[in-house]
Motif scaffolding. Sequence first.
Motif, PDB file in Angstrom:
ATOM      1  N   CYS A 123       0.816  -1.222   0.000  1.00  0.00           N
ATOM      2  CA  CYS A 123       0.000   0.000   0.000  1.00  0.00           C
ATOM      3  C   CYS A 123       0.848   1.270   0.000  1.00  0.00           C
ATOM      4  O   CYS A 123       0.298   2.385   0.024  1.00  0.00           O
ATOM      5  N   SER A 240      -3.715  -7.489  -1.992  1.00  0.00           N
ATOM      6  CA  SER A 240      -4.653  -7.066  -0.955  1.00  0.00           C
ATOM      7  C   SER A 240      -5.757  -8.089  -0.771  1.00  0.00           C
ATOM      8  O   SER A 240      -6.219  -8.332   0.351  1.00  0.00           O
ATOM      9  N   THR A 253      -1.602  -4.681  -7.874  1.00  0.00           N
ATOM     10  CA  THR A 253      -2.018  -3.690  -6.896  1.00  0.00           C
ATOM     11  C   THR A 253      -2.377  -2.364  -7.569  1.00  0.00           C
ATOM     12  O   THR A 253      -1.627  -1.848  -8.397  1.00  0.00           O
TER      13      THR A 253
END
Length: 295
Positions: A123, A240, A253
């Motif tokens: 992230c 994720s 991602t």
Amino acid sequence: MTITVLDTYSAMKQILLAPATDRVGMLTSMLEPVRDMYRYFPGDVDLVAMHGWASGFPLDRDERRCLDALETLAAAGAWERMQRALDDALALQMTATPGIEVPDITVLFVLGDPGDAHFMDTCLGITGNGGISGHIMITLWPFPENVADLEATAVHELNHNLRYSPGGVVWNPMTVTVGEHVVSEGLADAFARQLYGDELGYTRIGVPHLRDEAVFAKVVSGLGVTGMQNFTAWVHGDASAEQFGVTPVGLPTGAGYAVGNRLVDAYLTATGQTAAQALHAESSEIIATALQAEG
């Protein structure tokens, strides 16, 4: 209408310096102003557990690292910058759509967990939640890029909040589509870019895939999928999805962010609107217009 960026700097510093036995109670008090953010959850929500689930700073380790990071944010004027950015963005939005309903909004800015590899690496040290009317939560680790993007990050979440506030788009967890989520991320980025330009306005995890045709085709194939439980895989990607126990669908991602930007940009170009003017545009209209332009 008031936007309030809570003084979490003072609260977090006190928590990190307190005896370990006192920290849970102190963190609960810090989080109490955003309890209503979880109003759709069943039963009484454990705010500390939610903090941990969202990669918030730990209570039992890394105190010195977190305190140093906190001072980095304070030295950068993070809280003041967010407040100014949100106030300026709201003024711009009200000019573009003067009739919208704007709730009072509480903003919780929290230091992230440096020991959480998924948060820090996948992230890139930043997550946000602005979809619940009246509340914005941003969890961040002060990598230089994230500090530079503070204003854009805040107004991205504001865009979500205003899109899903009363009088705007209705988000039904059972029937909402991947397409709505993808479009909402594209609109929020476009709004941030309208204010801060392309260098700062894009959500960082989506940037590597903005021109990836295979990623675009794959995400477009899933735009009609319904149910929030599926969105992590289609919007945030396989890493994720695996982190949160969701079946991967074969996407990198940030895939949904990249495709959302592309769809929204095509729509804005075709209609001559700004992102602020398109705040409440139906995702189905955006998708149909964009795909026709792409075609």
